[in-house]
Design a protein around this motif. Structure first.
Motif, PDB file in Angstrom:
ATOM      1  N   SER A 144       0.790  -1.112  -0.147  1.00 40.32           N
ATOM      2  CA  SER A 144      -0.132  -0.038  -0.185  1.00 40.32           C
ATOM      3  C   SER A 144       0.754   1.092   0.109  1.00 40.32           C
ATOM      4  O   SER A 144       0.368   2.329  -0.561  1.00 40.32           O
ATOM      5  CB  SER A 144      -0.881  -0.161   1.256  1.00 40.32           C
ATOM      6  OG  SER A 144      -1.539  -1.030   1.329  1.00 40.32           O
ATOM      7  N   GLY A 191      -4.297   8.986  -9.782  1.00 37.97           N
ATOM      8  CA  GLY A 191      -3.001   9.482  -9.262  1.00 37.97           C
ATOM      9  C   GLY A 191      -2.378  10.655 -10.224  1.00 37.97           C
ATOM     10  O   GLY A 191      -2.752  10.667 -11.317  1.00 37.97           O
ATOM     11  N   SER A 245       0.801   7.271  -7.748  1.00 39.63           N
ATOM     12  CA  SER A 245      -0.040   6.868  -6.631  1.00 39.63           C
ATOM     13  C   SER A 245      -1.489   6.810  -6.959  1.00 39.63           C
ATOM     14  O   SER A 245      -2.324   7.565  -6.159  1.00 39.63           O
ATOM     15  CB  SER A 245       0.361   7.990  -5.279  1.00 39.63           C
ATOM     16  OG  SER A 245       1.353   8.148  -5.211  1.00 39.63           O
ATOM     17  N   GLU A 270      -4.875   5.411  -6.081  1.00 37.36           N
ATOM     18  CA  GLU A 270      -5.275   5.201  -4.664  1.00 37.36           C
ATOM     19  C   GLU A 270      -6.441   4.475  -4.558  1.00 37.36           C
ATOM     20  O   GLU A 270      -7.425   4.679  -5.338  1.00 37.36           O
ATOM     21  CB  GLU A 270      -5.337   6.403  -3.836  1.00 37.36           C
ATOM     22  CG  GLU A 270      -4.157   7.044  -3.373  1.00 37.36           C
ATOM     23  CD  GLU A 270      -4.108   8.123  -2.375  1.00 37.36           C
ATOM     24  OE1 GLU A 270      -3.049   8.577  -1.875  1.00 37.36           O
ATOM     25  OE2 GLU A 270      -5.220   8.588  -2.093  1.00 37.36           O
ATOM     26  N   THR A 294      -1.874   1.891  -3.316  1.00 36.86           N
ATOM     27  CA  THR A 294      -1.249   2.695  -3.891  1.00 36.86           C
ATOM     28  C   THR A 294      -0.697   2.393  -5.289  1.00 36.86           C
ATOM     29  O   THR A 294      -0.043   3.145  -5.812  1.00 36.86           O
ATOM     30  CB  THR A 294      -0.436   3.898  -3.184  1.00 36.86           C
ATOM     31  OG1 THR A 294       0.694   2.989  -3.024  1.00 36.86           O
ATOM     32  CG2 THR A 294      -0.970   4.399  -1.929  1.00 36.86           C
TER      33      THR A 294
END
Length: 434
Positions: A7, A266, A270, A272, A337
């Motif tokens: 993550s 992202g 990242s 998410e 992520t």
């Protein structure tokens, strides 16, 4: 096990990147663990950017095409075109009704569709679309009544009319109009409310704004009124369930608890996935002159630094985090992520049923692929297994029995199969074999 390491809540160095890659290896080794027996059927093809799907129990499927409109596929395979858009660049002559105010532009158009939980009694459905009814244009959530033979709609009621739409181009990647538009709508299976996801329009003021309904997850009843249980901060529009988001295009609900989970694009880093908390802040704040940043192009730091050039994703995340815990220490923490990459997470749902084996209850995530600045394109479906507290246990890339694509929508059908719509114009059906 990937657990929290995959993550990657803190992404500030190459060392963290190496750790994340090592942690991901066990899941990659298991790729195809119970996917090699997936059976594949093309449900519909030659569509115009299919964006979303919603099913009745008998297999009737409503679906949207971004620049064309809303249609329904009946269990016998017949398709009825219901609501066309008054756009100049697409032929909508076959639709029963054409709404002249609806249009498509950039990421905006006919986006999400949802079916009323009481459809058997009221025959209501809901769609999210860009509309020119007002100046400036906005996104709207509209309610319709479907006739008995699924050939026509009536009783249009705009239950939300003030979701912002990006009306002017800006100096950013994907900087045209209609950008960061949100658009997914889903009913909560336990609370019965309608959840609506919205985007930031490349407008840095929107995410943390208490009154502008972009960058929010909205929770309302079927008339557009705020859910009584909503608990946003004081001064916020009462329809706000969560805020501080960038561009949410995926929302689903844990089958066991009904807890809402979102997928969010992202900014060159990242992607998410976040478990939502009532009143929570997503922590996205791309304003310039904030968090040690100076001025940014058109007042929006969302792709900075070096917004048009590739660079180490962890260094970029340290400058412009998706979830800014330094500024907002109580922000909702993502559970995933994408190993720090930005590859376009657009759709999520949960697998249910013993036919999915060990994946019964797992979450599926569709990635569309971007490939910016050395980023792997990554068009795929990931299966994310969660434990009881909604943290990530394992991530496996689904072995697909067809070519990959830009996975815009994933919906578990009433037959237990996974339906996947890709921007290239096809809706696929994936069924686990014996």
């Amino acid at each position: 096990m990937l657990n929290r390491t995959h993550s990657g809540f803190t992404m500030t160095s190459a060392a963290v990147a190496a750790t994340a890659v090592i942690a991901a290896t066990p899941a990659l080794a298991q790729a195809g663990m119970n996917t090699t027996s997936l059976q594949h059927t093309v449900v519909l093809e030659d569509l115009d950017s299919p964006w979303d799907m919603a099913f009745l129990d008998d297999g009737t499927m409503f679906f949207t095409e971004k620049c064309t409109g809303l249609s329904v596929r009946l269990p016998d395979g017949k398709v009825n075109a219901l609501l066309g858009m008054g756009t100049d660049n697409t032929d909508v002559s076959g639709y029963d009704t054409v709404a002249e105010d609806l249009f498509c532009d950039g990421q905006a158009g006919m986006n999400g569709v949802a079916i009323d939980p009481a459809f058997d009694e009221n025959r209501r459905i809901y769609v999210y679309s860009a509309s020119g009814k007002t100046d400036p244009q906005t996104n709207r959530v509209m309610r319709f009544t479907v006739n008995e033979d699924f050939t026509a709609l009536s009783d249009r009621t705009d239950i939300i009319d003030d979701i912002p739409y990006k009306v002017e181009a800006t100096d950013h990647p994907f900087g045209g109009t209609g950008t960061h538009n949100g658009g997914r709508i889903r009913f909560g299976p336990q609370d019965g409310y309608l959840y609506v996801t919205t985007g930031d329009n490349h407008n840095a003021e929107i995410p943390q704004s208490p009154t502008i309904m972009g960058s929010k997850v909205i929770r309302i009843d079927t008339d557009g009124n705020a859910a009584q249980e909503n608990n946003p901060p004081e001064g916020f529009d009462p329809r706000t369930f969560t805020y501080g988001h960038r561009n949410v295009q995926g929302i689903a609900f844990d089958p066991a608890t009904g807890t809402p989970v979102i997928a969010e694009h992202g900014p060159w880093h990242s992607d998410e996935i976040t478990v939502l908390a009532n009143g929570g802040n997503g922590g996205w704040d791309p304003r310039d002159e904030m968090a040690g940043r100076g001025e940014c192009p058109d007042g929006y730091c969302g792709y900075m630094p070096n917004q048009n050039e590739g660079m180490n994703r962890y260094e970029r995340a340290a400058f412009m985090p998706m979830t800014d815990f330094d500024t907002y220490p109580e922000a909702m923490a993502p559970i995933w992520t994408n190993n720090g990459w930005s590859q376009g997470t657009a759709a999520i749902d949960f697998l249910e049923g013993e036919q999915w084996g060990s994946w019964d209850g797992a979450m599926v995530v569709g990635l569309m692929g971007i490939g910016f600045g050395g980023t792997p394109i990554g068009q795929r479906i990931d299966v994310i297994e969660l434990d009881d507290d909604m943290s990530v246990l394992d991530v496996t890339e689904m072995t697909l029995p067809m070519e990959s694509g830009r996975f815009r929508s994933l919906v578990l059908g009433p037959d237990g199969s996974l339906y996947a719509a890709v921007d290239e114009g096809t809706i696929h059906k994936l069924t686990p074999g014996n």
